[in-house]
Design an enzyme around this catalytic site. Structure first.
Site, PDB file in Angstrom:
ATOM      1  N   GLN A 141      58.992  28.865  -8.035  1.00  6.15           N
ATOM      2  CA  GLN A 141      59.251  27.493  -8.470  1.00  6.15           C
ATOM      3  C   GLN A 141      58.081  26.605  -8.040  1.00  6.15           C
ATOM      4  O   GLN A 141      57.468  26.855  -6.995  1.00  6.15           O
ATOM      5  CB  GLN A 141      60.540  26.965  -7.821  1.00  6.15           C
ATOM      6  CG  GLN A 141      60.934  25.553  -8.251  1.00  6.15           C
ATOM      7  CD  GLN A 141      61.737  24.824  -7.182  1.00  6.15           C
ATOM      8  OE1 GLN A 141      61.211  24.074  -6.368  1.00  6.15           O
ATOM      9  NE2 GLN A 141      63.039  25.055  -7.181  1.00  6.15           N
ATOM     10  N   HIS A 143      56.378  22.491  -7.616  1.00  6.35           N
ATOM     11  CA  HIS A 143      56.458  21.034  -7.582  1.00  6.35           C
ATOM     12  C   HIS A 143      55.448  20.468  -8.589  1.00  6.35           C
ATOM     13  O   HIS A 143      54.289  20.900  -8.615  1.00  6.35           O
ATOM     14  CB  HIS A 143      56.063  20.487  -6.204  1.00  6.35           C
ATOM     15  CG  HIS A 143      57.089  20.713  -5.141  1.00  6.35           C
ATOM     16  ND1 HIS A 143      56.770  20.669  -3.796  1.00  6.35           N
ATOM     17  CD2 HIS A 143      58.411  20.970  -5.204  1.00  6.35           C
ATOM     18  CE1 HIS A 143      57.865  20.887  -3.085  1.00  6.35           C
ATOM     19  NE2 HIS A 143      58.868  21.076  -3.920  1.00  6.35           N
ATOM     20  N   GLU A 170      60.033  21.352 -10.458  1.00  8.07           N
ATOM     21  CA  GLU A 170      60.733  20.226  -9.831  1.00  8.07           C
ATOM     22  C   GLU A 170      59.776  19.051  -9.672  1.00  8.07           C
ATOM     23  O   GLU A 170      58.637  19.223  -9.244  1.00  8.07           O
ATOM     24  CB  GLU A 170      61.247  20.656  -8.450  1.00  8.07           C
ATOM     25  CG  GLU A 170      61.888  19.540  -7.646  1.00  8.07           C
ATOM     26  CD  GLU A 170      62.239  19.972  -6.230  1.00  8.07           C
ATOM     27  OE1 GLU A 170      63.061  19.281  -5.591  1.00  8.07           O
ATOM     28  OE2 GLU A 170      61.688  20.984  -5.751  1.00  8.07           O
ATOM     29  N   GLU A 221      68.979  20.443  -7.077  1.00  9.40           N
ATOM     30  CA  GLU A 221      68.710  21.221  -5.871  1.00  9.40           C
ATOM     31  C   GLU A 221      68.845  20.392  -4.596  1.00  9.40           C
ATOM     32  O   GLU A 221      69.174  20.933  -3.541  1.00  9.40           O
ATOM     33  CB  GLU A 221      67.291  21.789  -5.975  1.00  9.40           C
ATOM     34  CG  GLU A 221      66.775  22.533  -4.781  1.00  9.40           C
ATOM     35  CD  GLU A 221      65.401  23.107  -5.038  1.00  9.40           C
ATOM     36  OE1 GLU A 221      65.283  24.322  -5.178  1.00  9.40           O
ATOM     37  OE2 GLU A 221      64.420  22.319  -5.109  1.00  9.40           O
ATOM     38  N   GLN A 296      68.660  26.247  -1.497  1.00 11.13           N
ATOM     39  CA  GLN A 296      67.256  26.140  -1.130  1.00 11.13           C
ATOM     40  C   GLN A 296      67.224  26.073   0.390  1.00 11.13           C
ATOM     41  O   GLN A 296      67.731  25.117   0.978  1.00 11.13           O
ATOM     42  CB  GLN A 296      66.620  24.876  -1.721  1.00 11.13           C
ATOM     43  CG  GLN A 296      65.203  24.644  -1.213  1.00 11.13           C
ATOM     44  CD  GLN A 296      64.642  23.291  -1.596  1.00 11.13           C
ATOM     45  OE1 GLN A 296      63.458  23.164  -1.847  1.00 11.13           O
ATOM     46  NE2 GLN A 296      65.483  22.262  -1.648  1.00 11.13           N
ATOM     47  N   ASP A 335      57.434  25.733   0.976  1.00 15.07           N
ATOM     48  CA  ASP A 335      56.942  24.556   0.274  1.00 15.07           C
ATOM     49  C   ASP A 335      56.263  23.563   1.214  1.00 15.07           C
ATOM     50  O   ASP A 335      55.063  23.344   1.109  1.00 15.07           O
ATOM     51  CB  ASP A 335      58.056  23.886  -0.542  1.00 15.07           C
ATOM     52  CG  ASP A 335      59.332  23.649   0.239  1.00 15.07           C
ATOM     53  OD1 ASP A 335      59.367  23.954   1.448  1.00 15.07           O
ATOM     54  OD2 ASP A 335      60.315  23.168  -0.349  1.00 15.07           O
ATOM     55  N   SER A 362      60.186  27.433  -3.064  1.00  6.59           N
ATOM     56  CA  SER A 362      60.986  26.421  -3.742  1.00  6.59           C
ATOM     57  C   SER A 362      60.147  25.149  -3.771  1.00  6.59           C
ATOM     58  O   SER A 362      60.570  24.086  -3.341  1.00  6.59           O
ATOM     59  CB  SER A 362      62.326  26.210  -3.038  1.00  6.59           C
ATOM     60  OG  SER A 362      62.157  25.998  -1.657  1.00  6.59           O
TER      61      SER A 362
END
Length: 553
Positions: A141, A143, A170, A221, A296, A335, A362
């Site tokens: 995933q 950002h 995201e 999330e 998460q 992350d 994430s």
């Protein structure tokens, strides 16, 4: 005289990080704290009357919620009596299938599962993660944010991130009221890069739910849960309110997962003298009890706290493993930036990268970290080649694929043009040709022209007042000639009706086929079982742009 070797060592990046000795009384201990409760459970008349050394009359709201909804009671007493070392061995034993282990782990109390994983080394936990991941194939995933909240850049960055292989994207905001713009730009840009990408906009919970209901996002999330009652109360929340919020998302076909992580309670000053891992286990049991399909976790934004104490990075892996052992989707953090040391940040990630999790990061920053509005990621856009080459070095699928510069430029340009046309058709603020050109080639917001934020905010508020939804976006895209993107956005909206991607660990292929723990369960049982990189995928991962071939020499 001072040792010149120590002078050189003191100047190393790793010595710019902060470290502390353990202080169990305030929760500054990673796992196996002296004040952690001992495992116990007693059931009378189908109700838990004692759990982890506490009588029901003394339960706080977390104990009550977990005891009533979070533990499979059929064999809970028997599992609690089992030797924790034997259970730890089953977790990493390739001869014991995941399905058998889950029947045991979901019957454990929080203290019991912490005791079990406390028997394991990092290597053994990694072996267990390889088996206990819910979905067979790993994913990643990203950002997608920028300091200017520039929607054209968000769309272009999303398109590139989708092309590079991320399954989820995201975004968040610098200015709260711009959220609709960012959410729409992310969703549309992602579908340009590759149909079927799931997107979300992390903002205040009521706004996030509103965006989801309108069809501007596909999942949520940032529904945070905590391991002590005072921290929950600080946010005017309870496990029941979080469960209600989860049901709101699910009722409208929105995938969602909770968020938690070691260190949050001690950072808030309410650790109650318990270890970070024990409190995180309580968070994971709340998640399970509330009916959320996943979590998460992995310390996330509190990573600096466990990273400062002995064994803290091990505890982060342990919490990821506990999430999987409870049969939850695990988006395993990696992350938030936490160290000045490149060596240390890679070491922190390898424990999820090598065995693979449902989402290894994430939040891998798809922008340079100066644009990351989640306070910077452990990995960013400048690390793409490093990540790809580590995949190639180890023959590991870390969720990304090599791309060509021409293809990246093409999808970025198309995404920017789609947003330009969409905004014009919807009567939103103008997107200039100069912005399209800049976004096509930009590294980050420093390469983008400024926008009139006041006008953008007015337009973002107006589109909400007008009641615009995802259907309006589909119609506008079709009218402007981007029928393929309109079809992809419409495909995402149809998934909301079907609801199949609400299953544990669900992602979508480019053909909108659901891949989840239901139709692709992890069946790892040792060498040549479970997820295996196909010959076709390996050929793709090997083919990095830097590699010379005999034909080109």
């Amino acid at each position: 005289m001072k040792s010149k070797r120590f002078e050189a060592l003191d100047a190393r990046p790793v010595n710019q990080d902060g470290y502390v000795t353990e202080w169990p009384e305030v929760g500054l201990i990673a796992m196996s704290g002296p004040n952690d409760p001992k495992p116990s459970i007693r059931i009378e008349g189908g109700k838990v009357v004692e759990m982890d050394g506490k009588q029901r009359a003394d339960f706080d709201m977390i104990d009550t919620f977990v005891a009533d909804y979070g533990i499979k009671l059929d064999n809970a007493e028997a599992v609690c009596r089992m030797d924790s070392l034997d259970l730890a061995r089953r977790l990493c034993d390739i001869n014991v299938p995941r399905s058998e282990v889950v029947q045991l782990t979901t019957a454990m109390t929080p203290a019991k599962i912490c005791e079990v994983v406390g028997k394991m080394t990092v290597l053994e936990m990694m072996m267990a993660v390889n088996k206990m991941r819910a979905r067979k194939s790993p994913a990643n995933q990203a950002h997608v944010t920028n300091v200017k909240d520039h929607p054209v850049q968000i769309a272009a960055d999303a398109a590139e991130a989708a092309l590079r292989g991320f399954a989820e994207l995201e975004t968040t905001v610098g200015v709260a009221r711009i959220a609709p713009y960012n959410a729409i730009a992310l969703m549309v840009g992602a579908q340009v890069g590759r149909p079927g990408i799931l997107t979300q906009c992390a903002v205040e919970e009521a706004t996030e739910l509103n965006l989801g209901m309108r069809g501007f996002t596909a999942y949520a999330e940032t529904v945070s849960v905590y391991g002590t009652e005072p921290v929950f109360m600080d946010g005017d929340d309870t496990p029941w309110s979080k469960a209600f919020l989860a049901s709101c998302y699910a009722s409208r076909g929105l995938k969602m997962r909770f968020t938690s992580g070691t260190g949050s309670e001690v950072q808030m000053g309410y650790a109650e003298g318990k270890s970070m891992l024990y409190l995180e286990a309580r968070c994971l049991y709340i998640t399970k009890a509330a009916g959320s399909q996943g979590i998460q976790n992995g310390s996330v934004s509190c990573v600096g706290v466990p990273a400062a104490v002995p064994g803290g990075i091990r505890a982060i892996l342990a919490e990821n493993l506990i999430a999987m052992a409870l049969d939850l989707e695990c988006a395993s953090s990696n992350d938030q930036t936490f160290t000045h040391s490149d060596l240390r940040r890679v070491a922190r990630s390898l424990m999820q990268f090598v065995p693979g999790t449902d989402f290894i990061c994430s939040g891998y920053s798809a922008t340079p970290n100066y644009d990351n509005m989640f306070a910077g990621s452990n990995w960013d856009a400048d690390d793409y080649d490093d990540w790809l080459i580590i995949q190639r070095d180890l023959k590991v699928d870390g969720g990304l694929v090599p791309v060509l510069e021409d293809d990246v430029v093409r999808v970025r340009n198309k995404a920017a043009k789609v947003i330009q046309a969409l905004f014009r058709e919807l009567g939103l603020t103008d997107v200039s040709d100069a912005e399209v050109e800049a976004a096509t080639y930009a590294r980050g917001s420093q390469d983008m022209p400024n926008r009139n934020m006041v006008e953008d905010l007015k337009a973002a508020e107006d589109l909400l007042k007008r009641g615009l939804t995802g259907v309006d976006i589909v119609k506008a895209l079709a009218k402007t000639g981007f029928e393929d993107v309109a079809g992809s956005v419409f495909g995402m909206l149809k998934q909301r009706v079907a609801g199949d991607y609400l299953h544990t660990s669900a992602i979508l292929t480019k053909d909108f086929e659901v891949v989840s723990a239901v139709n692709q369960p992890n069946d790892y049982r040792g060498p040549q079982t479970g997820y295996q990189i196909s010959d076709e995928k390996w050929a793709q991962l090997k083919n990095i742009r830097q590699a010379m071939s005999p034909e080109n020499v």
